[in-house]
Scaffold this active site. Structure first.
Site, PDB file in Angstrom:
ATOM      1  N   ASP A 197       0.835  -1.216   0.000  1.00  0.00           N
ATOM      2  CA  ASP A 197       0.000   0.000   0.000  1.00  0.00           C
ATOM      3  C   ASP A 197       0.869   1.266   0.000  1.00  0.00           C
ATOM      4  O   ASP A 197       1.706   1.451   0.879  1.00  0.00           O
ATOM      5  CB  ASP A 197      -0.873  -0.053   1.270  1.00  0.00           C
ATOM      6  CG  ASP A 197      -1.793   1.151   1.454  1.00  0.00           C
ATOM      7  OD1 ASP A 197      -1.807   2.049   0.583  1.00  0.00           O
ATOM      8  OD2 ASP A 197      -2.509   1.182   2.480  1.00  0.00           O
ATOM      9  N   HIS A 371      -4.319   4.505   6.426  1.00  0.00           N
ATOM     10  CA  HIS A 371      -3.193   4.000   5.625  1.00  0.00           C
ATOM     11  C   HIS A 371      -1.852   4.318   6.282  1.00  0.00           C
ATOM     12  O   HIS A 371      -1.654   5.411   6.823  1.00  0.00           O
ATOM     13  CB  HIS A 371      -3.224   4.625   4.228  1.00  0.00           C
ATOM     14  CG  HIS A 371      -4.428   4.239   3.430  1.00  0.00           C
ATOM     15  ND1 HIS A 371      -4.487   3.093   2.664  1.00  0.00           N
ATOM     16  CD2 HIS A 371      -5.626   4.841   3.288  1.00  0.00           C
ATOM     17  CE1 HIS A 371      -5.671   3.011   2.084  1.00  0.00           C
ATOM     18  NE2 HIS A 371      -6.393   4.065   2.449  1.00  0.00           N
TER      19      HIS A 371
HETATM   20 ZN   LIG Z   1      -8.102   1.102  -0.792  1.00  0.00          ZN
HETATM   21 ZN   LIG Z   2      -9.391   0.586   2.270  1.00  0.00          ZN
END
Ligand SMILES: [Zn+2]
Ligand SMILES: [Zn+2]
Length: 557
Positions: A197, A371
């Site tokens: 990510d 995130h």
């Molecule tokens: Zn995502």
């Molecule tokens: Zn997500």
């Protein structure tokens, strides 16, 4: 020699949204394809009238027979929102946590495909055999509960897909990202490729814990004692909803959920034991007027300023159940997704005009990202110690920032691969390299029409910014005479009643062109239309410096 394994990136590398990839092993008829996620992307304001954007399914359609399953990392729309569209063409079982499947289920059900779709819930740490792959579901923290990283044991070693994650050390449910398992894998099997990510790779430091938002919410609820509180957040962010409900109840309020997806998800979360709101503290939004302002907290949808959401209706004074007054405090416990800022700003203005006080993430820490930021990615890398590193989930600049983190943490430059949508990576005994491309354009969805196509969008852009001029002429191809017209119909070019002289002049100019062509022996309708387009285009441009869409219509009599 072990069989090669291919990673096919179908979306999410180069944009935030429509995350989708395939992991495949075997050749020809024996090829087996495992999908990881199939999400949608919300359109930016330049995509006129487009409801959503999907991955290009061409490649999957061509290999439909070989798709064995889809594993879903978590229940966000950018990961599961495209599944129902793919299911219309291809059938496959779907694996994920019960909550992930519960969130994905609604849309599959809406499409009427639930009956022939096999949903297979997995628990944290579960290992399942799917075709030639051994697949593990590793818990991660994110802005939706019960998210997973996916470990795929292949003929070419371990492929680790991070999923969307952060390293929240004090998550609301105590379920942390299982770094121990990732470390164990690194020590035993070794991690051949890490797909990670990139969303917050540009942000230095460590993302704040979700728990810190709870503290801010509690102090806000206390500070606004005696006032009605209305909150908006993502309906899938059940931990945020939990913290809002806790803060509300602690401050002597009852909670009412508002907005269809909020009500549905709160029910789902409660059914699955993810969300715990005492039934005695829940009231129906229709009954809130029976309570004083200081006894109510409304938990609503609409944190992204979606025009038809409960909060937007409230801001416009069009909400059937709730009317705003100066007894209200609205807390936007969210952050606008890029592209939604102007909608959110409009809602905030509307709320303020109606007399409410508004608290948003720009003025207080009422939101925490889901995130990982740079330091978390570095920690993850130091534990996973991958041989090869591929940043995923982000715009190009996010992927590049994440690639730099990979190198910083010791992955050799040539083993950090920045890929884009459509790229194919092949893992063999000797290494990992790019091997060809597959179609990965945008699939535009408008209403129920599957693919709108880029030509339609180009037209819509011109229509939106310049308008349209339609020129109708009827000619007699026998005699070579103009019978009627030219007649000009326009929208968005000039305001017709005020521009009669201009339109008359345009007609004269176009008529002269058509007559000249006819006199020169031109009889082909398409050729005449080209002449009309050229003459009208030149006139419009010369006289108004604009470039509307010109639609010539030449009819034969
Ligand atoms: Zn995502
Ligand atoms: Zn997500």
């Amino acid at each position: 020699m072990s069989e090669p394994v291919r990673l096919v990136f179908l979306g999410g590398l180069g944009e935030i949204g429509r995350n989708c990839m395939a992991i495949e092993q075997g050749e020809g008829e024996a090829r087996r394809i495992l999908l990881v996620d199939c999400g949608l992307m919300f359109p930016g304001p330049d995509l006129h009238g487009i409801d959503l954007v999907l991955p290009d399914f061409t490649y999957l359609r061509e290999h439909a027979e070989q798709i064995i399953a889809l594993v879903a990392t978590h229940g966000h729309e950018d990961h599961v929102g495209g599944i129902q569209f793919l299911l219309r063409e291809v059938s496959f079982p779907i694996y994920g946590s019960a909550l992930t499947l519960g969130l994905a289920r609604n849309r599959i059900e809406e499409a009427g495909l639930l009956g022939r779709t096999d949903l297979r819930p997995v628990v944290d740490g579960e290992r399942v055999t799917i075709g030639p792959f051994d697949v593990e579901f590793v818990p991660v923290t994110h802005s939706v509960p019960h998210a997973h990283a996916i470990v795929v044991h292949t003929a070419q070693g371990v492929v680790l897909h991070s999923g969307d994650f952060k390293l929240d050390l004090t998550p609301v449910d105590g379920r942390r990202t299982d770094l121990a398992r990732i470390g164990e894998l690194a020590k035993t099997d070794g991690i051949r490729v890490l797909l990670c990510d990139s969303t917050n790779a540009e942000e230095a430091g460590h993302a704040p814990s979700e728990l810190s938002v709870g503290r801010v919410l509690r102090s806000l609820f206390a500070e606004h004692r005696g006032r009605r509180v209305i909150t908006a957040s993502f309906a899938s962010h059940l931990h945020r909803i939990q913290q809002i409900a806790d803060a509300a109840i602690e401050s002597g309020r009852n909670v009412a959920t508002h907005g269809m997806s909020m009500c549905k998800n709160v029910q789902l979360g409660t059914d699955l034991g993810v969300l715990h709101i005492p039934p005695g503290s829940i009231v129906d939004v229709e009954d809130i007027d029976q309570y004083g302002p200081g006894e109510i907290c409304i938990i609503s949808t609409g944190s992204q300023g979606e025009p038809m959401s409960a909060l937007s209706l409230l801001a416009r004074g069009e909400n059937r159940f709730v009317k705003l007054s100066d007894h209200d405090t609205v807390i936007l416990s969210s952050h606008a997704i890029p592209g939604n800022e102007s909608n959110v700003n409009r809602v905030v203005d509307g709320l303020l005009k109606a007399g409410a006080q508004v608290v948003h993430s720009g003025v207080m820490d009422v939101h925490a990202t889901g995130h990982a930021q740079a330091d978390e990615i570095k920690t993850y890398l130091s534990i996973a110690q991958p041989e090869w590193y591929v940043p995923i989930h982000g715009e190009f600049r996010h992927l590049m920032a994440n690639a730099r983190l990979g190198e910083l943490m010791g992955v050799p430059h040539e083993r950090v691969l920045v890929c884009e949508d459509g790229d194919v990576l092949e893992l063999t005994d000797t290494g990992v390299e790019t091997s060809g491309r597959v179609p990965a354009g945008y699939l535009y969805v408008d209403g129920i029409v599957g693919d709108v196509g880029s030509g339609v969008l180009r037209d819509r852009r011109v229509l939106a910014s310049e308008g349209v001029v339609v020129v109708v002429v009827t000619v007699d191809t026998q005699t070579g005479k103009v019978l009627t017209g030219p007649e000009i119909i326009t929208r968005g070019w000039v305001y017709a009643p005020e521009a009669e002289d201009l339109l008359d002049e345009a007609c004269d100019t176009i008529a002269a062109t058509v007559e000249r062509s006819l006199a020169a022996g031109v009889r082909d309708v398409e050729a005449l239309e080209r002449d009309v387009r050229r003459a009208a285009g030149k006139f419009v441009s010369d006289r108004t410096r604009r470039r509307p869409m010109i639609v010539p219509v030449v009819m034969e009599a």
